[in-house]
Design a protein around this motif. Structure first.
Motif, PDB file in Angstrom:
ATOM      1  N   CYS A 269      -3.247   8.962   2.404  1.00  0.00           N
ATOM      2  CA  CYS A 269      -3.139   8.093   1.223  1.00  0.00           C
ATOM      3  C   CYS A 269      -4.069   8.586   0.108  1.00  0.00           C
ATOM      4  O   CYS A 269      -5.158   9.099   0.376  1.00  0.00           O
ATOM      5  CB  CYS A 269      -3.514   6.658   1.583  1.00  0.00           C
ATOM      6  N   GLY A 296       0.637   6.097   1.713  1.00  0.00           N
ATOM      7  CA  GLY A 296       0.655   5.271   0.514  1.00  0.00           C
ATOM      8  C   GLY A 296      -0.045   5.930  -0.662  1.00  0.00           C
ATOM      9  O   GLY A 296      -0.982   6.714  -0.492  1.00  0.00           O
ATOM     10  N   GLU A 319       2.691   2.392  13.432  1.00  0.00           N
ATOM     11  CA  GLU A 319       2.155   1.983  12.131  1.00  0.00           C
ATOM     12  C   GLU A 319       2.634   2.944  11.046  1.00  0.00           C
ATOM     13  O   GLU A 319       2.559   4.167  11.211  1.00  0.00           O
ATOM     14  CB  GLU A 319       0.624   1.954  12.156  1.00  0.00           C
ATOM     15  N   ASP A 321       2.591   3.284   6.621  1.00  0.00           N
ATOM     16  CA  ASP A 321       2.232   2.798   5.285  1.00  0.00           C
ATOM     17  C   ASP A 321       2.939   3.673   4.257  1.00  0.00           C
ATOM     18  O   ASP A 321       2.642   4.872   4.134  1.00  0.00           O
ATOM     19  CB  ASP A 321       0.715   2.880   5.092  1.00  0.00           C
ATOM     20  N   SER A 323       3.356   2.292   1.021  1.00  0.00           N
ATOM     21  CA  SER A 323       3.134   1.475  -0.164  1.00  0.00           C
ATOM     22  C   SER A 323       2.918   2.322  -1.408  1.00  0.00           C
ATOM     23  O   SER A 323       2.363   3.423  -1.347  1.00  0.00           O
ATOM     24  CB  SER A 323       1.914   0.568   0.052  1.00  0.00           C
ATOM     25  N   ARG A 346       3.376  -2.342  12.569  1.00  0.00           N
ATOM     26  CA  ARG A 346       2.836  -2.608  11.232  1.00  0.00           C
ATOM     27  C   ARG A 346       3.534  -1.715  10.207  1.00  0.00           C
ATOM     28  O   ARG A 346       3.645  -0.505  10.395  1.00  0.00           O
ATOM     29  CB  ARG A 346       1.325  -2.360  11.202  1.00  0.00           C
ATOM     30  N   ASP A 348       3.726  -1.251   5.878  1.00  0.00           N
ATOM     31  CA  ASP A 348       3.269  -1.615   4.535  1.00  0.00           C
ATOM     32  C   ASP A 348       4.270  -1.061   3.527  1.00  0.00           C
ATOM     33  O   ASP A 348       4.398   0.158   3.366  1.00  0.00           O
ATOM     34  CB  ASP A 348       1.877  -1.026   4.272  1.00  0.00           C
ATOM     35  N   ARG A 350       4.477  -2.456   0.231  1.00  0.00           N
ATOM     36  CA  ARG A 350       4.128  -3.032  -1.065  1.00  0.00           C
ATOM     37  C   ARG A 350       4.477  -2.061  -2.202  1.00  0.00           C
ATOM     38  O   ARG A 350       4.279  -0.851  -2.076  1.00  0.00           O
ATOM     39  CB  ARG A 350       2.642  -3.372  -1.113  1.00  0.00           C
ATOM     40  N   SER A 372       3.689  -5.889   5.352  1.00  0.00           N
ATOM     41  CA  SER A 372       2.970  -6.197   4.112  1.00  0.00           C
ATOM     42  C   SER A 372       3.920  -5.949   2.961  1.00  0.00           C
ATOM     43  O   SER A 372       4.378  -4.814   2.754  1.00  0.00           O
ATOM     44  CB  SER A 372       1.733  -5.309   3.974  1.00  0.00           C
ATOM     45  N   GLU A 373       4.233  -7.019   2.219  1.00  0.00           N
ATOM     46  CA  GLU A 373       5.202  -6.916   1.138  1.00  0.00           C
ATOM     47  C   GLU A 373       4.557  -7.316  -0.181  1.00  0.00           C
ATOM     48  O   GLU A 373       3.413  -7.743  -0.234  1.00  0.00           O
ATOM     49  CB  GLU A 373       6.406  -7.836   1.418  1.00  0.00           C
ATOM     50  N   SER A 376       1.224  -3.933  -4.342  1.00  0.00           N
ATOM     51  CA  SER A 376       0.004  -3.344  -3.786  1.00  0.00           C
ATOM     52  C   SER A 376      -1.165  -3.609  -4.705  1.00  0.00           C
ATOM     53  O   SER A 376      -1.005  -3.950  -5.878  1.00  0.00           O
ATOM     54  CB  SER A 376       0.182  -1.836  -3.606  1.00  0.00           C
ATOM     55  N   SER A 404       0.447 -10.611  -5.243  1.00  0.00           N
ATOM     56  CA  SER A 404       1.480 -10.164  -4.313  1.00  0.00           C
ATOM     57  C   SER A 404       2.771 -10.986  -4.418  1.00  0.00           C
ATOM     58  O   SER A 404       3.832 -10.540  -4.019  1.00  0.00           O
ATOM     59  CB  SER A 404       0.962 -10.240  -2.878  1.00  0.00           C
TER      60      SER A 404
END
Length: 412
Positions: A269, A296, A319, A321, A323, A346, A348, A350, A372-373, A376, A404
């Protein structure tokens, strides 16, 4: 009372501790069933009586395994001998912990060099050290590396100050650990702004058993270090190069993919758009046991192409991510995940625009998925800045309080 134990915790000054020691003559024994235990000698403003601290520290509690061995070895009907009240020598710690690895949480230790040396003499089996806030940012770090010898397996460092003296100590520490602790498996230097590429490369060349490396938010670590890690640390399972602002690129991540097949966790990220589909697709094909992938805020360089390859090759993924990826990850990638990554826990998404319909399909295909929506943190900050004006104070507070859930339908 028989079979009863009284636990007393006292805070003693150096002079009071010396008085306690004076009442336990060398070679004597404490009364049956009684022991003097000091878990840690904190530094004081008055001189510390070294012989006292060693005598008390030598009385650390024995492990259950050792006590069981003693009881088994003792003749039937005879109690085990009470422990000696005084250690024979400061350099000879109790044999009780000989086979037990110890963890040292030095978060608030604040030891000097001598304090570190004393602690390690009293705890010769330390294999894990946590000092994330720079609490050992003294020359004591060098004593730590030498004192742990070849037993250290886990080291979490921190250096909140970026002064030249602190940076020199930090880099010397890393080099010293690499020389004296070749069996180190876990090295975390996140947010250590003073750590250099040279010291990390030096360490990587000498730590063949390294499995976990975190250089998150460092400002000098580059592809050079990560490439050497790939070449010298084939057992690597966890790599975090996030928030390195473009100093880690596709080239280094490709080396990791080609040489570290045991990789389980990769965080790229906020790498300034320098890690792209090319590297992530290679990771997916070469590291099928990957369980966590965080891409992300990668400047829109990671797209559906890479995520679909991950879905195809890394079916143990738990998991993910994606985002703030610039709209390059869409519903089609989520549908691909729903077919193969049934263990995903999990996700993410976002600031991606992925639809509720696609997430519903994925939820039905998995069990216990946490998503997770919304917007970000980075996007919410930009949004709040864009709409800020003297006439919209109430709107700003709404955005800050619940960004969010904010629906971007305000006028341009």
């Amino acid at each position: 009372a028989p079979n009863a134990m009284l636990k007393v915790e006292l805070a003693l000054s150096a002079s009071q501790a010396a008085e306690v020691c004076s009442r336990v003559p060398p070679g004597s024994r404490v009364p049956p069933g009684v022991s003097i235990i000091v878990l840690e000698q904190q530094e004081t403003v008055v001189p510390v009586v070294d012989s006292c601290s060693y005598r008390l520290l030598a009385h650390s509690p024995q492990t259950k395994q050792h006590r069981a061995q003693q009881q088994t070895a003792a003749p039937a009907g005879q109690p085990t001998a009470a422990p000696s009240a005084v250690a024979a020598s400061p350099a000879k710690p109790p044999a009780a912990a000989a086979e037990v690895g110890e963890a040292w949480d030095a978060t608030n230790a604040g030891f000097s060099t001598r304090g570190v040396e004393n602690y390690l003499r009293a705890h010769p089996n330390v294999t894990k050290v946590d000092a994330p806030n720079g609490s050992l940012m003294t020359a004591g770090q060098l004593a730590l590396a030498r004192g742990c010898g070849g037993k250290l397996r886990y080291l979490n460092l921190g250096c909140p100050t970026a002064t030249d003296p602190a940076n020199r100590v930090l880099n010397n520490m890393i080099r010293c650990v690499a020389q004296h602790c070749p069996a180190l498996q876990h090295l975390d230097v996140r947010r250590c702004h003073g750590v250099t590429d040279g010291s990390m490369a030096f360490a990587a060349e000498r730590l063949p058993q390294l499995q976990h490396l975190n250089v998150r938010s460092t400002v000098h670590v580059t592809d050079r270090t990560i490439t050497i890690v790939a070449q010298r640390c084939p057992l690597l399972r966890h790599l975090d190069v996030s928030d390195t602002d473009g100093r880690i690129t596709d080239g280094a991540i490709a080396e990791i993919a080609n040489r570290c097949p045991e990789l389980r966790h990769l965080d790229v990220c906020k790498t300034g758009g320098k890690v792209t589909d090319v590297a992530i697709r290679l990771v997916a094909s070469k590291c099928p046991q990957l369980q966590a992938l965080l891409v992300g805020s990668t400047g829109g360089q990671i797209t559906n192409t890479a995520i679909k390859e991950v879905a195809r090759c890394c079916q143990q993924l738990t998991e993910l991510d994606v985002s703030n990826t610039g709209g390059k990850i869409t519903d089609s990638a989520v549908y691909a995940l729903s077919h193969t990554c049934r263990g995903l826990k999990r996700l993410d998404i976002r600031s991606t625009g992925i639809s509720a319909k696609a997430i519903g399909v994925l939820r039905r295909a998995t069990s216990g998925l946490c998503v997770s929506e919304g917007v970000s943190g980075d996007a919410a900050q930009l949004q709040a800045t864009h709409y800020a004006s003297p006439l919209s104070a109430q709107l700003q507070s709404v955005l800050a309080y619940n960004a969010s859930n904010y629906v971007a339908n305000s006028p341009p």
